[in-house]
Enzyme design. Structure first.
Site, short mmCIF file in Angstrom:
data_model
loop_
_atom_site.label_atom_id
_atom_site.label_comp_id
_atom_site.label_asym_id
_atom_site.label_seq_id
_atom_site.Cartn_x
_atom_site.Cartn_y
_atom_site.Cartn_z
N TYR A 156 15.38 -70.63 -72.17
CA TYR A 156 13.99 -70.55 -72.65
C TYR A 156 13.93 -70.50 -74.18
CZ TYR A 156 9.18 -68.66 -72.91
OH TYR A 156 7.86 -68.44 -73.19
N LYS A 160 12.22 -73.18 -76.79
CA LYS A 160 11.14 -72.80 -77.71
C LYS A 160 11.54 -73.02 -79.18
CE LYS A 160 8.16 -71.72 -74.58
NZ LYS A 160 6.95 -72.55 -74.42
#
Ligand code: NAP
Length: 248
Positions: A156, A160
């Site tokens: 994740y 990002k």
């Protein structure tokens, strides 16, 4: 005065959470809203009706942001339905949290495709209509963990962080065409995504934030309204942290 009057916007992943909050704020500010969802068909239909109650044009599309061809078809459909697109909000995202030692190739790929490849897919497809009209605002939803990192979220965080590099590169490439590209990095925003977490952990997070609370979807949506509007005409290539001071 409504800040987004007569602007046409696409928001990905708006059936729930932050995307839904952005769609409602945009409609409240006079924008016409095209939005996507993937599995929440019922919620998508409900949102379309709710958005229409603001007296704007709204339409939901079932479309997988991680699919390159589907993104191209989506943008073509929205241009056919709405005429032009002034704002793109790349919000769709997922988590598949686990420590690297346990992370499967599938968990890595799913997160990178849904969170990062989706931003490439939609931005690439939107460039054509935005270049034609020589204006546009692209808003990418990153995260503070894309800046700081987070144990158990290497997939994740990488997705990002990738969004931030992409956002800045696009700002440099398309600035001369009056197309702006910015990212929002939310901190701990209380949505369904975070409701699934251990409540003791949630309480500890709230305590550690300088403003002493988790963020709301409206906190993020207000920043998206700013970046979509003429109020931010000279802002591009930036990351705005909406985190209650968490990253300070
Ligand atoms: P959420 O409540 O889980 O909602 C995610 C939305 O994305 C849903 O509408 C979902 O649609 C959609 N979606 C997921 N994969 C998709 C795909 N491949 N194609 C199209 N739509 C897809 O999440 P959230 O908390 O609102 O988060 C929204 C964004 O903010 C994400 O990018 C997330 O990483 C980011 N963010 C959240 C926080 C936080 O604290 N909540 C903090 C920082 C950043 P369906 O329901 O139809 O599957």
């Amino acid at each position: 005065m409504k800040l987004l009057k007569d602007k046409n916007a696409i928001i990905t992943g708006a059936s729930r959470g932050i995307g839904r909050g952005i769609a409602l704020k945009f409609a409240e500010q006079g924008a016409n809203v095209a939005f996507t969802y993937l599995s929440s068909v019922e919620k998508g239909l409900e949102l379309q009706i709710e958005l229409e109650s603001y007296g704007i044009k709204a339409k939901g599309y079932r479309s997988d942001a991680a699919d390159f061809k589907a993104a191209e078809e989506l943008v073509n459909a929205v241009v056919a339905d709405f005429g032009t697109v002034d704002v793109l909000v790349n919000n769709a995202g997922i988590t598949r949290d686990t420590l690297l030692m346990r992370m499967s190739e599938q968990q890595w790929d799913e997160v990178i495709n849904a969170n990062l490849k989706s931003v490439f897919n939609l931005t690439k497809a939107i460039t054509k209509p935005m270049l034609k009209q020589r204006k546009g605002s692209i808003i990418n939803i990153s995260s503070v963990v894309g800046i700081k990192g987070n144990p158990g979220q290497s997939n994740y965080s990488a997705s990002k962080a990738g969004i931030i590099g992409f956002t800045k590169s696009i700002a440099l490439e398309l600035g001369s065409r009056n197309i702006r590209s910015n990212a929002i990095a939310p901190g701990f925003i209380e949505t369904e995504m975070t409701a699934a977490l251990d409540q003791k952990v949630v309480e500890a997070w709230r305590e550690s934030i300088p403003l002493k609370r988790g963020g709301t979807v409206n906190d993020v949506a207000d920043t998206a309204v700013f970046l979509a509007s003429e109020m931010s005409n000279y802002v591009t290539g930036q990351v705005i942290n909406v985190c209650g001071g968490m990253l300070t």
